[in-house]
Design a protein around this motif. Structure first.
Motif, PDB file in Angstrom:
ATOM      1  N   LEU A 140       1.687  -6.952  11.633  1.00  0.00           N
ATOM      2  CA  LEU A 140       2.665  -7.879  11.440  1.00  0.00           C
ATOM      3  C   LEU A 140       2.255  -6.651  10.250  1.00  0.00           C
ATOM      4  O   LEU A 140       2.704  -7.163   8.917  1.00  0.00           O
ATOM      5  N   THR A 141       0.906  -5.941   9.492  1.00  0.00           N
ATOM      6  CA  THR A 141       1.690  -5.432   7.513  1.00  0.00           C
ATOM      7  C   THR A 141       2.268  -4.401   8.015  1.00  0.00           C
ATOM      8  O   THR A 141       3.232  -4.224   7.082  1.00  0.00           O
ATOM      9  N   LEU A 142       2.387  -3.762   9.134  1.00  0.00           N
ATOM     10  CA  LEU A 142       3.390  -2.658   8.432  1.00  0.00           C
ATOM     11  C   LEU A 142       5.371  -3.767   9.165  1.00  0.00           C
ATOM     12  O   LEU A 142       6.052  -3.243   8.476  1.00  0.00           O
ATOM     13  N   ILE A 143       5.355  -4.753   9.603  1.00  0.00           N
ATOM     14  CA  ILE A 143       6.101  -5.839   9.802  1.00  0.00           C
ATOM     15  C   ILE A 143       7.080  -6.130   8.297  1.00  0.00           C
ATOM     16  O   ILE A 143       8.404  -5.917   8.688  1.00  0.00           O
ATOM     17  N   LYS A 144       5.973  -6.501   8.421  1.00  0.00           N
ATOM     18  CA  LYS A 144       6.754  -7.849   6.870  1.00  0.00           C
ATOM     19  C   LYS A 144       5.363  -7.568   5.803  1.00  0.00           C
ATOM     20  O   LYS A 144       4.085  -8.511   5.537  1.00  0.00           O
ATOM     21  N   PRO A 145       5.150  -6.395   5.368  1.00  0.00           N
ATOM     22  CA  PRO A 145       4.003  -6.207   4.894  1.00  0.00           C
ATOM     23  C   PRO A 145       3.985  -6.974   3.451  1.00  0.00           C
ATOM     24  O   PRO A 145       2.761  -7.545   2.687  1.00  0.00           O
ATOM     25  N   ASP A 146       4.633  -7.490   2.362  1.00  0.00           N
ATOM     26  CA  ASP A 146       5.055  -8.140   1.330  1.00  0.00           C
ATOM     27  C   ASP A 146       4.868  -9.783   1.651  1.00  0.00           C
ATOM     28  O   ASP A 146       3.559 -10.125   1.223  1.00  0.00           O
ATOM     29  N   THR A 147       5.013 -10.575   3.374  1.00  0.00           N
ATOM     30  CA  THR A 147       4.736 -11.620   3.475  1.00  0.00           C
ATOM     31  C   THR A 147       3.355 -12.078   2.923  1.00  0.00           C
ATOM     32  O   THR A 147       2.733 -12.381   3.358  1.00  0.00           O
ATOM     33  N   PHE A 148       2.516 -10.876   4.245  1.00  0.00           N
ATOM     34  CA  PHE A 148       1.552 -10.981   4.869  1.00  0.00           C
ATOM     35  C   PHE A 148       0.353 -10.611   3.121  1.00  0.00           C
ATOM     36  O   PHE A 148      -0.488 -11.394   3.566  1.00  0.00           O
ATOM     37  N   GLY A 149       1.432  -9.760   2.047  1.00  0.00           N
ATOM     38  CA  GLY A 149       0.032  -9.230   1.799  1.00  0.00           C
ATOM     39  C   GLY A 149       0.157 -10.697   0.104  1.00  0.00           C
ATOM     40  O   GLY A 149      -1.075 -10.893  -0.252  1.00  0.00           O
ATOM     41  N   ALA A 150       1.250 -10.404   0.473  1.00  0.00           N
ATOM     42  CA  ALA A 150       1.532 -12.430  -0.378  1.00  0.00           C
ATOM     43  C   ALA A 150       0.532 -13.392   0.364  1.00  0.00           C
ATOM     44  O   ALA A 150      -0.002 -14.406  -0.505  1.00  0.00           O
ATOM     45  N   VAL A 151      -0.003 -14.002   1.184  1.00  0.00           N
ATOM     46  CA  VAL A 151      -0.763 -14.508   1.752  1.00  0.00           C
ATOM     47  C   VAL A 151      -1.976 -14.282   1.666  1.00  0.00           C
ATOM     48  O   VAL A 151      -2.862 -15.654   1.454  1.00  0.00           O
ATOM     49  N   ALA A 152      -2.314 -13.213   1.708  1.00  0.00           N
ATOM     50  CA  ALA A 152      -3.657 -12.662   1.947  1.00  0.00           C
ATOM     51  C   ALA A 152      -4.473 -12.172   0.113  1.00  0.00           C
ATOM     52  O   ALA A 152      -5.153 -13.229   0.038  1.00  0.00           O
ATOM     53  N   SER A 153      -3.520 -12.671  -0.555  1.00  0.00           N
ATOM     54  CA  SER A 153      -3.682 -11.941  -1.814  1.00  0.00           C
ATOM     55  C   SER A 153      -4.333 -14.261  -2.265  1.00  0.00           C
ATOM     56  O   SER A 153      -5.189 -15.011  -2.948  1.00  0.00           O
ATOM     57  N   THR A 154      -3.470 -14.492  -1.648  1.00  0.00           N
ATOM     58  CA  THR A 154      -2.907 -16.684  -2.360  1.00  0.00           C
ATOM     59  C   THR A 154      -4.457 -16.589  -1.876  1.00  0.00           C
ATOM     60  O   THR A 154      -4.663 -17.677  -2.283  1.00  0.00           O
ATOM     61  N   LEU A 155      -4.671 -16.561  -0.427  1.00  0.00           N
ATOM     62  CA  LEU A 155      -6.708 -16.845   0.268  1.00  0.00           C
ATOM     63  C   LEU A 155      -7.109 -16.403   0.093  1.00  0.00           C
ATOM     64  O   LEU A 155      -8.441 -17.273  -0.060  1.00  0.00           O
ATOM     65  N   CYS A 156      -7.158 -15.266  -0.888  1.00  0.00           N
ATOM     66  CA  CYS A 156      -8.120 -15.045  -1.662  1.00  0.00           C
ATOM     67  C   CYS A 156      -8.703 -15.584  -2.682  1.00  0.00           C
ATOM     68  O   CYS A 156      -9.645 -16.112  -3.218  1.00  0.00           O
ATOM     69  N   VAL A 157      -7.219 -15.999  -3.641  1.00  0.00           N
ATOM     70  CA  VAL A 157      -7.541 -16.751  -4.504  1.00  0.00           C
ATOM     71  C   VAL A 157      -8.268 -18.267  -3.884  1.00  0.00           C
ATOM     72  O   VAL A 157      -9.146 -18.550  -5.058  1.00  0.00           O
ATOM     73  N   ILE A 158      -8.219 -18.976  -3.655  1.00  0.00           N
ATOM     74  CA  ILE A 158      -8.471 -19.817  -2.425  1.00  0.00           C
ATOM     75  C   ILE A 158      -9.870 -20.013  -2.163  1.00  0.00           C
ATOM     76  O   ILE A 158     -10.436 -20.759  -1.979  1.00  0.00           O
TER      77      ILE A 158
END
Length: 134
Positions: A3-21
């Motif tokens: 998933l990080t290879l196919i849609k890295p920005d979507t995955f990165g945005a979700v991961a960063s937001t989950l990190c904040v939560i």
């Protein structure tokens, strides 16, 4: 990891937001649960490990995003925000500097915003436009 290879920005945005939560929720969860029974110093190892899991996941998302961005300025911004987040999380664990938690929240949100911006405005339409290819 595919998933990080196919849609890295979507995955990165979700991961960063989950990190904040995760960062925001931690004090509330453990004040309510842990302090009542064992004192405020204990928390499960798996919960403490989430910080490092978010760092690893976001590393691969930034790595892939920087390979696929069409804007040369995005590469250093993504890496700067990731290294800042890395420093802040490691600093929190070893307590080298006394920094407010809000700094970590802001950096994680900046990383998420950069991924979203990159997803919306910096996508390659062909293989020839990407920074690493040209």
């Amino acid at each position: 990891m595919k998933l990080t290879l196919i849609k890295p920005d979507t995955f990165g945005a979700v991961a960063s937001t989950l990190c904040v939560i995760h960062c925001v929720a931690t004090p509330f969860i453990f004040i309510a649960h842990t302090c009542a029974a064992d004192g405020c110093e204990t928390s499960p190892v798996w919960w403490k490990s989430l910080d490092y899991i978010f760092l690893i996941v976001s590393f691969f998302a930034v790595l892939q995003s920087t390979k696929n961005t069409s804007k040369s300025f995005m590469k250093p911004l993504l890496w700067l925000s990731w290294f800042s987040l890395f420093f802040l999380i490691v600093n929190e664990k070893i307590q080298l500097l006394s920094l407010p938690e809000t700094v970590t929240y802001v950096v994680a949100l900046v990383l998420a915003a950069l991924h979203i911006y990159n997803l919306k405005f910096c996508q390659c339409k062909t293989d020839k436009c990407c920074v690493n290819n040209g």
